[in-house]
Scaffold this motif. Structure first.
Motif, PDB file in Angstrom:
ATOM      1  N   SER A  55      70.629  16.832  94.507  1.00 20.29           N
ATOM      2  CA  SER A  55      71.905  16.825  93.328  1.00 20.29           C
ATOM      3  C   SER A  55      71.314  16.501  92.148  1.00 20.29           C
ATOM      4  N   VAL A  56      71.892  17.205  91.026  1.00 20.01           N
ATOM      5  CA  VAL A  56      71.757  16.711  89.490  1.00 20.01           C
ATOM      6  C   VAL A  56      73.032  16.183  88.888  1.00 20.01           C
ATOM      7  N   SER A  57      72.780  14.972  88.388  1.00 21.19           N
ATOM      8  CA  SER A  57      73.980  14.386  87.587  1.00 21.19           C
ATOM      9  C   SER A  57      73.834  14.802  86.218  1.00 21.19           C
ATOM     10  N   PHE A  58      75.129  14.939  85.825  1.00 18.97           N
ATOM     11  CA  PHE A  58      75.303  15.236  84.371  1.00 18.97           C
ATOM     12  C   PHE A  58      76.902  14.806  83.767  1.00 18.97           C
ATOM     13  N   SER A  59      77.030  14.406  82.549  1.00 20.16           N
ATOM     14  CA  SER A  59      78.322  14.018  81.775  1.00 20.16           C
ATOM     15  C   SER A  59      79.103  15.237  81.877  1.00 20.16           C
ATOM     16  N   GLY A  60      80.300  15.250  81.844  1.00 20.11           N
ATOM     17  CA  GLY A  60      81.249  16.242  81.684  1.00 20.11           C
ATOM     18  C   GLY A  60      81.652  16.802  83.141  1.00 20.11           C
ATOM     19  N   GLN A 118      76.272  30.608  81.341  1.00 23.68           N
ATOM     20  CA  GLN A 118      77.313  30.555  82.331  1.00 23.68           C
ATOM     21  C   GLN A 118      77.519  29.127  82.843  1.00 23.68           C
ATOM     22  N   VAL A 119      78.704  28.428  83.159  1.00 21.91           N
ATOM     23  CA  VAL A 119      79.004  27.225  83.480  1.00 21.91           C
ATOM     24  C   VAL A 119      79.232  27.155  84.944  1.00 21.91           C
ATOM     25  N   ILE A 120      78.858  25.922  85.375  1.00 24.46           N
ATOM     26  CA  ILE A 120      79.092  25.530  86.577  1.00 24.46           C
ATOM     27  C   ILE A 120      79.714  24.467  86.939  1.00 24.46           C
ATOM     28  N   ALA A 121      80.579  24.572  87.848  1.00 23.51           N
ATOM     29  CA  ALA A 121      81.669  23.157  87.689  1.00 23.51           C
ATOM     30  C   ALA A 121      81.212  22.092  88.625  1.00 23.51           C
ATOM     31  N   LYS A 122      81.668  20.898  88.184  1.00 20.78           N
ATOM     32  CA  LYS A 122      80.995  19.715  89.203  1.00 20.78           C
ATOM     33  C   LYS A 122      81.374  19.962  90.456  1.00 20.78           C
ATOM     34  N   ASN A 123      80.644  19.317  91.379  1.00 18.26           N
ATOM     35  CA  ASN A 123      80.758  19.291  92.768  1.00 18.26           C
ATOM     36  C   ASN A 123      80.422  20.588  93.327  1.00 18.26           C
ATOM     37  N   MET A 181      52.052  28.767  86.556  1.00 17.27           N
ATOM     38  CA  MET A 181      52.560  30.099  85.889  1.00 17.27           C
ATOM     39  C   MET A 181      54.020  30.124  85.666  1.00 17.27           C
ATOM     40  N   ASP A 182      54.562  30.872  84.636  1.00 16.88           N
ATOM     41  CA  ASP A 182      55.936  30.905  84.241  1.00 16.88           C
ATOM     42  C   ASP A 182      56.705  31.668  85.531  1.00 16.88           C
ATOM     43  N   PHE A 183      58.048  31.207  85.524  1.00 10.30           N
ATOM     44  CA  PHE A 183      59.007  31.696  86.299  1.00 10.30           C
ATOM     45  C   PHE A 183      60.467  31.669  86.146  1.00 10.30           C
ATOM     46  N   ASP A 184      61.271  32.225  86.915  1.00  7.03           N
ATOM     47  CA  ASP A 184      62.641  31.936  86.561  1.00  7.03           C
ATOM     48  C   ASP A 184      63.429  31.257  87.908  1.00  7.03           C
ATOM     49  N   LEU A 185      64.466  30.768  87.648  1.00  8.22           N
ATOM     50  CA  LEU A 185      65.281  30.246  88.892  1.00  8.22           C
ATOM     51  C   LEU A 185      66.651  31.217  88.925  1.00  8.22           C
ATOM     52  N   SER A 186      66.716  31.598  90.188  1.00 10.77           N
ATOM     53  CA  SER A 186      67.901  32.217  90.486  1.00 10.77           C
ATOM     54  C   SER A 186      69.002  31.498  91.290  1.00 10.77           C
ATOM     55  N   ILE A 187      70.028  31.457  90.680  1.00  7.83           N
ATOM     56  CA  ILE A 187      71.057  30.467  91.227  1.00  7.83           C
ATOM     57  C   ILE A 187      72.522  31.018  91.636  1.00  7.83           C
ATOM     58  N   VAL A 188      72.706  31.036  92.932  1.00 10.01           N
ATOM     59  CA  VAL A 188      73.926  31.438  93.599  1.00 10.01           C
ATOM     60  C   VAL A 188      74.750  30.594  94.164  1.00 10.01           C
ATOM     61  N   ALA A 196      73.979  27.073  83.192  1.00  7.56           N
ATOM     62  CA  ALA A 196      73.102  27.507  84.246  1.00  7.56           C
ATOM     63  C   ALA A 196      71.688  27.009  83.734  1.00  7.56           C
ATOM     64  N   PHE A 197      71.486  27.157  82.449  1.00  4.55           N
ATOM     65  CA  PHE A 197      70.060  26.812  81.972  1.00  4.55           C
ATOM     66  C   PHE A 197      69.936  25.247  82.014  1.00  4.55           C
ATOM     67  N   ASP A 198      70.843  24.406  81.708  1.00  5.34           N
ATOM     68  CA  ASP A 198      70.685  23.092  81.712  1.00  5.34           C
ATOM     69  C   ASP A 198      70.461  22.520  83.178  1.00  5.34           C
ATOM     70  N   LEU A 199      71.191  23.422  84.187  1.00 10.13           N
ATOM     71  CA  LEU A 199      70.792  22.997  85.547  1.00 10.13           C
ATOM     72  C   LEU A 199      69.438  23.358  85.945  1.00 10.13           C
ATOM     73  N   LYS A 200      69.018  24.522  85.437  1.00 12.11           N
ATOM     74  CA  LYS A 200      67.672  25.005  85.701  1.00 12.11           C
ATOM     75  C   LYS A 200      66.755  24.160  85.312  1.00 12.11           C
ATOM     76  N   LYS A 201      66.888  23.751  84.056  1.00  9.70           N
ATOM     77  CA  LYS A 201      66.116  22.728  83.327  1.00  9.70           C
ATOM     78  C   LYS A 201      65.805  21.255  83.975  1.00  9.70           C
ATOM     79  N   ALA A 202      66.939  20.796  84.619  1.00  6.44           N
ATOM     80  CA  ALA A 202      67.130  19.619  85.317  1.00  6.44           C
ATOM     81  C   ALA A 202      66.540  19.705  86.682  1.00  6.44           C
ATOM     82  N   ILE A 203      66.441  21.078  87.252  1.00  2.41           N
ATOM     83  CA  ILE A 203      65.838  21.244  88.643  1.00  2.41           C
ATOM     84  C   ILE A 203      64.183  21.263  88.396  1.00  2.41           C
ATOM     85  N   VAL A 204      63.837  21.719  87.416  1.00  8.66           N
ATOM     86  CA  VAL A 204      62.422  22.013  86.942  1.00  8.66           C
ATOM     87  C   VAL A 204      61.941  20.617  86.684  1.00  8.66           C
TER      88      VAL A 204
END
Length: 110
Positions: free
Chosen positions: A17-22, A64-69, A44-51, A27-35
């Protein structure tokens, strides 16, 4: 109280899990936190696909925004040619932030 988004790589057995305020995270902030959590910023450079695990909606836009939980499935994919991947975007953002800070310290206007 911190909000969380639960994620797992397609090949993983358990969710992390990734914790955040709000109430939402981009999606970018989630990817950054996962990295950062998974220490993927080397190599090497890559991207993350999130579904979204329930709706199967793919978050194609980094804004795009992803809701908590929410639970999502993450897949590491090759970076797009000429655009760059997630690591390139993170470095560009870090350089832009550092430039703004140094400009402000010198007394200039950003």
């Amino acid at each position: 109280m911190a909000s969380t988004v639960h994620y797992k790589f397609k090949s993983a057995k358990d969710f992390d899990s990734v914790s955040f305020s709000g109430t939402v995270i981009s999606a970018f902030d989630l990817k950054k936190a996962i990295v950062e959590q998974k220490n993927l910023h080397k190599g090497m450079d890559f991207d993350l696909s999130i579904v979204n695990q329930q709706t199967k909606e793919e978050y194609n836009d980094d804004n795009q925004v992803i809701a908590k939980n929410t639970s999502v499935i993450v897949k590491r994919v090759p970076a797009k040619p000429r655009v760059g991947g997630l690591l390139t975007k993170m470095k560009t953002l870090a350089l832009a932030s550092a430039t703004m800070v140094s400009t402000e310290l010198v007394g200039g206007t950003p």
